[in-house]
Design a protein around this motif. Structure first.
Motif, PDB file in Angstrom:
ATOM      1  N   ASN A  93     -15.420  -5.973   8.662  1.00 43.40           N
ATOM      2  CA  ASN A  93     -15.787  -6.357   7.295  1.00 43.40           C
ATOM      3  C   ASN A  93     -15.287  -7.760   6.966  1.00 43.40           C
ATOM      4  OD1 ASN A  93     -17.045  -3.897   6.868  1.00 43.40           O
ATOM      5  ND2 ASN A  93     -15.255  -2.954   5.914  1.00 43.40           N
ATOM      6  N   GLU A  94     -14.048  -8.054   7.357  1.00 46.91           N
ATOM      7  CA  GLU A  94     -13.486  -9.390   7.125  1.00 46.91           C
ATOM      8  C   GLU A  94     -14.292 -10.453   7.866  1.00 46.91           C
ATOM      9  OE1 GLU A  94      -9.249 -10.240   7.265  1.00 46.91           O
ATOM     10  OE2 GLU A  94      -8.842  -8.089   7.201  1.00 46.91           O
TER      11      GLU A  94
ATOM     12  N   LYS B  61       0.834  -1.199   0.000  1.00 51.39           N
ATOM     13  CA  LYS B  61       0.000   0.000   0.000  1.00 51.39           C
ATOM     14  C   LYS B  61       0.868   1.248   0.000  1.00 51.39           C
ATOM     15  CE  LYS B  61      -3.991  -2.071   2.219  1.00 51.39           C
ATOM     16  NZ  LYS B  61      -4.944  -1.996   3.326  1.00 51.39           N
TER      17      LYS B  61
ATOM     18  N   TYR C 115      -3.958 -10.267  13.044  1.00 51.03           N
ATOM     19  CA  TYR C 115      -4.166  -9.054  13.848  1.00 51.03           C
ATOM     20  C   TYR C 115      -3.462  -9.137  15.205  1.00 51.03           C
ATOM     21  CZ  TYR C 115      -7.371  -7.198  10.398  1.00 51.03           C
ATOM     22  OH  TYR C 115      -7.897  -6.687   9.232  1.00 51.03           O
TER      23      TYR C 115
ATOM     24  N   ASP D 160      -7.213  -1.268  12.155  1.00 50.60           N
ATOM     25  CA  ASP D 160      -8.481  -0.661  11.738  1.00 50.60           C
ATOM     26  C   ASP D 160      -9.613  -1.623  12.092  1.00 50.60           C
ATOM     27  OD1 ASP D 160     -10.658   0.428  10.522  1.00 50.60           O
ATOM     28  OD2 ASP D 160      -9.649   0.863   8.623  1.00 50.60           O
TER      29      ASP D 160
ATOM     30  N   LYS E 260     -12.767  -1.319  11.690  1.00 50.67           N
ATOM     31  CA  LYS E 260     -13.773  -1.412  10.629  1.00 50.67           C
ATOM     32  C   LYS E 260     -13.377  -2.490   9.623  1.00 50.67           C
ATOM     33  CE  LYS E 260     -16.363   1.396   7.335  1.00 50.67           C
ATOM     34  NZ  LYS E 260     -16.543   2.730   6.722  1.00 50.67           N
ATOM     35  N   LYS E 261     -12.075  -2.545   9.338  1.00 51.82           N
ATOM     36  CA  LYS E 261     -11.580  -3.559   8.418  1.00 51.82           C
ATOM     37  C   LYS E 261     -11.758  -4.963   9.012  1.00 51.82           C
ATOM     38  CE  LYS E 261      -7.489  -4.936   5.803  1.00 51.82           C
ATOM     39  NZ  LYS E 261      -6.051  -4.737   5.575  1.00 51.82           N
TER      40      LYS E 261
END
Length: 736
Positions: free
Chosen positions: A304-305, A190, A287, A298, A300-301
């Motif tokens: 979603n996963e 990234k 993580y 994150d 939020k990530k």
């Protein structure tokens, strides 16, 4: 092996061009998948190995010299991964033909160096020099290993060569798939966001904000803030762990099955939660590693996963309900994705049921009457069964399964129902995948190979499955299963094994020929319908050939029909898929299985007497054309019983058996018939010799569970038969 190299394409590969590398993977992935299977890896490991091989290759593209070097480097990388992979304890049933599966398992059990040399030489077209590069073994040692491997597989080297060729075809039919994008996952980096220069006003505001922040930090230390964030994230991850286990538990509760099932002390791994659990554990470990390095996370990530993983836990019924609400009739790709996942989960449910059966077999056995269960009565007593068994039956019904009873085969069998619900699923999918639903709805055919529906309905099923097979990618996950169901149905409609002289006690084979040896009227009509399917139909192509020959003999004889077996149906389908159907021929196939007949079988004895009467009339060898070798053995002993030595002598192959007619007649004496002393006789089609290309096979016998006369660990065969490839006639080479 000479590789014609496209210089421009190879240069693109060298620079790491993804589009070029994806094309390379498309051209070579099938060979790596086959190598993993041939070595002994499981279907799941195949995907992991293939992805890891290409990922490693992509990282080292700059080290290769040309395209052929890249190919060899690919095999080298794959073998390193394969040898480091823990092999499954149980052999996976991957091949539809039993003889292929047996040879496959023999190869897996070879010593490592023998196995690798054999695989690379026979199935991957490698030279000894190329194998030396891949394995590091000296070239002369590679040659010795290949020869040694052949000997370990069997004594008859010519036959082993044939078997390996057939096995190679079966490997070609195997289809796996992996996601190309996964190969590049670790390559993605990234980029940092580009920061724009701040305006003077923004600088002033930032300075003020900084002062406020500094004052805050005087009161609350930075360390405390970091610890708080870390602690909060750790608690969030722990909550996810608890949440996931509850979700899994909830899904299995709906299904009515326990997640882990014990069968004869062997653990049964969950097919429903296995992949989601691995994905979840992988996500958590990733993580947790970030946490240990104090890197930002994150949430939020993560969420979603997590939600994507939970979608994998959907039950088949939930998947179907979602499909019906959002049809995929115009999207073939997504329809194929749905049906593959749907069939995979339903397969888990059936496999689980078979394991659960052991815990509740007494309930089922108590309901048996003459090897069959009255299902309506059985289900009417559902409330009287143990609670866990009630939950299983309810869970099956929710997934559109209902028990049926198939006498002498499966007294209690969960069958997928054809009803309004299944019609809604079919109507919500693209028409080209409809054959998979047909396979699912006719599924007992796949297991017990018998028809439980009308002949006309069978034609509709055959056409539906054939349409899907011709429209589908052969690498599709369940393509092999569908092609097997299709060919089994075709066999049930066309091939009468008893007409070919194969007799088995309690045979389920449908009798297609009448008492006069002609095809029954109802089957003639069915065959004509198959021949008129139209288009590029492999079934129609085969039947047109057979019908033409049958009509010439008033529906009694056909060389093509006598040769026809399930191998031909598979091959015709493959030819049609490659637009080469016009090149397909129904060639003679000498298999390598065992053909058995029970000597007291009335039909066998009738065939023997009829063939004797026809042959003894003028001893014309063409009378023996296409006759089963075991029937010819029967004619020999029947002639002995009738004291007809001339007919016995005429059954020998006089090209290789030199005894003259005069000497035979002079020395002949009536002997005891071996057929009166044994229960069954068999012919080993694998053979142990050949002469000038003519195939020789041994004939043995069984009595009271003992095969032949065993001496020094070997079976003493009482006869050997020889086959004339040109005329299709079996004669006697040797008999005791």
């Amino acid at each position: 092996m000479i590789i014609i190299t496209d210089v421009e394409f190879f240069n693109q590969l060298k620079t790491g061009d993804r589009e070029a590398f994806v094309k390379w993977m498309g051209d070579h992935s099938k060979k790596i998948e086959q190598l993993a299977v041939q070595y002994g890896c499981s279907s799941l490991q195949v995907q992991q190995i293939t992805e890891a091989t290409f990922r490693k290759l992509y990282n080292q593209l700059t080290e290769v010299e040309d395209e052929n070097h890249l190919r060899l480097f690919m095999y080298k990388a794959a073998l390193i991964l394969i040898k480091n992979m823990e092999q499954p304890d149980e052999k996976e049933k991957l091949l539809p033909f039993e003889e292929d599966q047996q040879l496959h398992e023999k190869i897996i059990s070879l010593e490592d160096e023998n196995k690798i040399a054999l695989l690379l030489f026979y199935f991957h077209g490698m030279t000894e020099k190329e194998i030396e590069f891949i394995t590091g073994l000296p070239e002369n040692e590679v040659m010795n290993l290949i020869a040694e491997s052949r000997e370990k597989l069997g004594r008859n080297q010519l036959q082993i060569e044939k078997q390996l060729k057939f096995l190679s075809k079966s490997y070609e039919r195997l289809r796996f798939s992996f996601t190309y994008e996964n190969v590049f996952e670790e390559q993605q980096v990234k980029s940092e966001p580009i920061l724009k220069p701040k305006s003077s006003k923004k600088v002033l505001l930032s300075w003020i904000a900084g002062i406020v922040t500094l004052l805050t930090l005087i009161t609350v230390s930075v360390v405390t803030g970091e610890e708080y964030q870390r602690s909060s994230t750790e608690k969030y991850i722990e909550r996810l762990k608890i949440s996931f286990e509850k979700e899994v538990e909830n899904q299995f509760d709906k299904l009515g099955f326990p997640e882990t099932i014990e069968e004869n002390d062997y653990g049964f791994a969950s097919g429903l939660a296995g992949t989601p659990r691995r994905d979840f554990d992988s996500m958590i470990r990733r993580y947790e590693r970030l946490l240990s390095r104090n890197e930002p996370i994150d949430r939020k990530k993560i969420k979603n996963e997590y939600e994507e993983i939970l979608e994998q836990l959907q039950l088949p019924s939930e998947m179907a309900e979602q499909l019906i609400k959002n049809p995929l009739t115009n999207d073939k790709r997504k329809s194929e994705q749905f049906i593959n996942s749907y069939l995979e989960k339903l397969s888990y449910i059936q496999e689980s049921f078979y394991s659960i059966y052991y815990d509740h077999h007494q309930i089922i056995e108590d309901a048996l009457v003459d090897e069959e269960i009255d299902i309506e009565k059985f289900m009417a007593k559902k409330d009287m069964y143990p609670e866990d068994f009630q939950k299983i039956l309810t869970g099956l019904e929710k997934q559109n399964y209902y028990p049926v009873s198939i006498p002498n085969v499966a007294p209690f069998y969960p069958k997928y129902q054809t009803n309004e619900f299944s019609k809604k699923i079919r109507n919500a999918l693209h028409e080209d995948v409809g054959g998979y639903m047909t396979m699912l709805e006719t599924e007992p055919l796949f297991n017990v190979q018998s028809l439980d529906f009308s002949l006309n309905q069978s034609i509709d099923y055959l056409i539906d499955m054939e349409k899907t097979l011709l429209a589908s990618d052969q690498s599709a996950m369940h393509y092999g299963m569908l092609s097997h169901t299709y060919s089994t149905l075709f066999s049930a409609l066309v091939i009468d094994e008893k007409k070919k002289g194969v007799y088995a006690e309690h045979s389920e084979t449908v009798e297609i020929f009448d008492e006069h040896g002609a095809v029954k009227e109802e089957y003639r009509a069915i065959w004509e319908k198959i021949a008129n399917i139209g288009g590029d139909s492999p079934a129609a192509f085969i039947m047109k050939k057979i019908i033409g020959e049958m009509k010439a003999s008033d529906w009694k004889k056909s060389k093509s029909y006598q040769r026809l077996n399930q191998h031909h149906i598979y091959d015709a389908l493959s030819y049609a898929h490659d637009n080469r159907l016009k090149l397909f021929t129904i060639e003679e196939f000498i298999g390598y299985g065992t053909m058995t007949t029970y000597v007291q079988d009335s039909e066998y004895q009738l065939e023997v007497k009829e063939l004797y009467e026809n042959f003894s009339y003028d001893h014309n060898l063409m009378t023996l054309e296409n006759a089963n070798p075991l029937i010819i053995i029967g004619v020999y002993y029947y002639a002995n019983e009738l004291e007809d030595p001339e007919t016995m002598w005429q059954l020998f192959n006089h090209e290789y058996v030199t005894v003259s007619y005069e000497d035979y007649m002079k020395n002949w004496t009536k002997t005891d018939s071996i057929l009166e002393q044994v229960e069954s006789i068999f012919v080993e089609m694998v053979g142990d010799a050949s002469i000038n290309g003519s195939h020789i096979v041994p004939v043995g016998y069984e009595k009271d569970g003992t095969i032949g006369l065993e001496k020094d660990g070997t079976v003493d065969y009482f006869a050997r038969m020889i086959y004339d490839n040109a005329d299709g006639i079996w004669t006697i080479y040797e008999i005791k």
